[in-house]
Design a protein around this motif. Structure first.
Motif, short mmCIF file in Angstrom:
data_model
loop_
_atom_site.label_atom_id
_atom_site.label_comp_id
_atom_site.label_asym_id
_atom_site.label_seq_id
_atom_site.Cartn_x
_atom_site.Cartn_y
_atom_site.Cartn_z
N UNK A 274 0.87 -1.19 0.00
CA UNK A 274 0.00 0.00 0.00
C UNK A 274 0.90 1.22 0.00
N UNK A 275 0.84 2.01 -1.08
CA UNK A 275 1.75 3.15 -1.22
C UNK A 275 1.35 4.31 -0.31
N UNK A 276 0.04 4.48 -0.08
CA UNK A 276 -0.44 5.59 0.75
C UNK A 276 -0.25 5.24 2.23
N UNK A 277 0.37 6.16 3.02
CA UNK A 277 0.62 5.84 4.44
C UNK A 277 -0.65 5.56 5.23
N UNK A 278 -1.76 6.25 4.88
CA UNK A 278 -3.03 6.00 5.60
C UNK A 278 -3.55 4.59 5.33
N UNK A 279 -3.42 4.13 4.06
CA UNK A 279 -3.83 2.76 3.74
C UNK A 279 -2.99 1.74 4.51
N UNK A 280 -1.69 2.06 4.65
CA UNK A 280 -0.80 1.14 5.39
C UNK A 280 -1.22 1.04 6.84
N UNK A 281 -1.57 2.19 7.45
CA UNK A 281 -1.99 2.17 8.86
C UNK A 281 -3.27 1.36 9.02
N UNK A 282 -4.22 1.54 8.07
CA UNK A 282 -5.48 0.77 8.15
C UNK A 282 -5.21 -0.73 8.06
N UNK A 283 -4.29 -1.10 7.14
CA UNK A 283 -3.93 -2.52 6.95
C UNK A 283 -3.30 -3.09 8.23
N UNK A 284 -2.38 -2.30 8.85
CA UNK A 284 -1.72 -2.76 10.08
C UNK A 284 -2.72 -2.94 11.22
N UNK A 285 -3.68 -1.98 11.31
CA UNK A 285 -4.69 -2.08 12.37
C UNK A 285 -5.56 -3.31 12.18
N UNK A 286 -5.95 -3.56 10.90
CA UNK A 286 -6.79 -4.73 10.60
C UNK A 286 -6.04 -6.03 10.91
N UNK A 287 -4.73 -6.02 10.64
CA UNK A 287 -3.91 -7.21 10.90
C UNK A 287 -3.82 -7.49 12.40
N UNK A 288 -3.61 -6.40 13.18
CA UNK A 288 -3.54 -6.56 14.63
C UNK A 288 -4.86 -7.05 15.21
N UNK A 289 -5.96 -6.50 14.67
CA UNK A 289 -7.30 -6.91 15.15
C UNK A 289 -7.54 -8.38 14.83
#
Length: 608
Positions: A590-605
């Motif tokens: 995910x090139x956009x930093x906001x998309x990366x944060x969303x992906x990381x949060x979903x992974x942690x959840x």
């Protein structure tokens, strides 16, 4: 005409292709004044660069009144799909072994397949003129290897020749004579290898190799088991389970004569030929007369163990270097590759813009990617993952490989430590001559992804590692991944030397000044374990106040050079390698930093 069909089996670099060149020359296949490139059988561009045989090839030589069809087999286990099918075409094998190195693991892989098929080997000890040659010990090692592979008494009573493929001679003693050239080998093949067995009945041929030719369409190579074949003959194709795949007519019959493949008007049982004119028949199918109802038994194929995802390149630089960027073009190329390579399995994903490609190992997949980028393709590739299987109780099983590492004694400690970190079990440790040790491990395939480069660094380039599929075993637990984070560009543009110099204390770079970068692209390795977004476009602020001293010229540390294999093993699951005809770039999925944060949060959840 009398016929003999043989295959040459050898480990990578043991001189197999050079030996075939000498056989061609001494049988009069090349004219004395004909200029032939060295290693004529390695015709593929990547084969010449890497010095390995990737594709199996056929050739034939005429010795006195006998036509000897010779098949040059790949020596690398990643190309085992080729090897299994080749061996079903021949009646004998020459096992070529280096007089210094002795039998190596990939020799074991192919020899094991040959012995299982009941083929009787001829052992040729090559390179006896090397300084560190030890032919007598090597013969004992070959005997032990055959015994360990359950060879029968006939197979263990193998004839032996010694010689030098490079200098073009073979003899029954290591010291020579060397003036008879390759004649002793030709004569031994005539005595020891039986003529092909021929069945009665109509035309039948088992598809062994497949290629797509721009002029003739699909070309299938195989050995004619019974009957005869000629152009315009009506045939049908049966799948291994007996279903009719298609019916049609043969447009051309091609035979191997020297290095040339020539059209012929008639071929009979026992010969290895290629046929053209059919559109659906593939490897392991039976090509036969229209009256035949039962298919020929085909050799089962080992399962793919590693997969990568090919994704359409969606980076800001997409389409600037290659001309084949659409999912349709990538799909066509992958399915065309899978037609001729049964060790590859290709699946489409739901989104239609990504394809999961499973193969025998990282090398096989890296070579496919390298071929595609040279053809003008642009694509993004994920980190290689292992292909798991389930047993009858639903337990997850992972592929385990036998790993043999020859290493100087002083570096053995670090190798054992690194392999144990990768969940490998040590099976054996023994001296292999010249203050070197041979270490044997059983290691999960996923632990070996990317280890080759690390091994070379740890042992100052002195270790030799060989891998061989061993079995499926229960999951061995988590393996520590990359410990460092990465430096990510937060802007798009051209990298500036001054900005890179200012960032040197953050970690080593993977780019050079003037290179194009984009937001989300990985430009270096962070010294810590977290990712860091940085700006490499920022030039020096110019003011109207003159500095009293001269500006120091910016001196940068040389960047980390990323080859394709190194990049594939370096990236994590959230990253991709962007492969284009001119560049290999690393990027975040995910090139956009906001998309990366969303992906990381979903992974942690999900993990919670």
């Amino acid at each position: 005409m009398k016929l003999r069909n043989i295959a040459i089996i050898a480990h990578v670099d043991h001189g197999k292709t050079t030996l075939v060149d000498k056989l061609l020359q001494q049988s009069g296949t090349f004219r004395d004044n004909q200029r032939v490139q060295e290693r004529a059988m390695d015709s593929n561009e990547l084969e010449k660069e890497r010095g390995i045989t990737i594709l199996a090839k056929c050739t034939s030589v005429l010795w006195q009144d006998t036509q000897i069809n010779i098949v040059d087999t790949p020596g690398h286990a990643d190309f085992g799909g080729e090897v299994e099918r080749i061996l079903s075409m021949v009646d004998g094998v020459i096992v070529l072994v280096d007089a210094a190195e002795g039998p190596m693991p990939q020799t074991k892989f192919v020899v094991g397949k040959a012995l299982k098929l009941g083929l009787k080997p001829i052992v040729a000890i090559n390179k006896v003129d090397k300084q560190d040659a030890r032919p007598t010990e090597v013969i004992n090692e070959v005997f032990d290897l055959f015994a360990a592979l359950d060879a029968n008494d006939d197979q263990l009573d193998f004839p032996i020749l010694y010689g030098s493929g490079k200098n073009g001679w073979m003899a029954d003693k290591p010291e020579g004579p060397s003036d008879q050239g390759m004649a002793p080998l030709f004569e031994l093949v005539m005595r020891h290898v039986p003529a092909p067995t021929v069945d009665d009945g109509p035309f039948r041929l088992l598809g062994t190799l497949l290629e797509a030719n721009p002029y003739l369409g699909r070309i299938i190579t195989g050995r004619i088991l019974s009957g005869s074949v000629k152009p315009n003959q009506a045939v049908k194709v049966l799948s291994p389970d007996g279903k009719t795949v298609e019916t049609g007519r043969i447009s051309k019959v091609l035979a191997f004569r020297g290095l040339e493949r020539q059209p012929i008007e008639f071929a009979e049982a026992g010969d290895i030929v290629a046929i053209a004119g059919l559109t659906k028949g593939t490897v392991a199918d039976t090509f036969c007369d229209t009256s035949v109802e039962l298919p020929l038994k085909a050799q089962p194929i080992d399962p793919p163990t590693v997969s990568v995802t090919f994704v359409v390149n969606d980076s800001p630089l997409a389409g600037t270097e290659g001309d084949k960027v659409t999912s349709r073009m990538i799909r066509e190329r992958l399915f065309k590759e899978a037609e001729g390579n049964v060790a590859l399995k290709i699946e489409e994903t739901d989104g239609k813009d990504a394809f999961i490609v499973a193969g025998r190992g990282e090398l096989q997949l890296a070579i496919l990617i390298e071929q595609m980028r040279r053809e003008g393709f642009e694509l993004a590739v994920s980190r290689p993952r292992v292909v798991f299987q389930k047993d009858e109780n639903g337990v997850s099983l992972e592929p385990v490989e036998e790993v043999i590492i020859d290493v100087d004694e002083e570096y053995s400690g670090v190798v054992v430590q690194k392999m144990s970190e990768r969940k490998a079990d040590m099976i054996e440790m023994r001296p292999s001559g010249g203050s070197r040790l041979r270490l044997v491990f059983h290691a999960p395939t996923r632990g070996l992804i990317g280890y080759q480069g690390e091994l070379m660094t740890d042992t100052r380039g002195t270790a030799i590692m060989n891998r061989l599929f061993h079995s499926y075993a229960p999951f061995k637990g988590e393996i520590q991944g990359r410990r460092n984070g990465v430096l990510i560009s937060n802007e798009s543009g051209e990298a500036v030397a001054y900005a890179m110099w200012k960032l040197e204390d953050r970690g080593p770079m993977m780019i050079e000044p003037g290179w194009k970068v984009y937001q989300g692209m990985i430009i270096g390795e962070h010294t810590r374990d977290n990712d860091l977004e940085v700006n490499v476009l920022k030039g020096k602020q110019l003011t109207n106040v003159r500095a009293s001293g001269k500006d120091e010229a910016v001196r940068l540390t040389p960047p980390i050079r990323m080859t394709l294999e190194k990049a594939l093993s370096y990236i994590e699951d959230s990253e991709l390698v962007e492969v284009t005809p001119k560049s290999i770039r690393l990027r975040k999925r995910y090139l956009d930093p906001n998309d990366r944060k969303r992906f990381d949060r979903a992974k942690l959840a999900g993990a919670a």
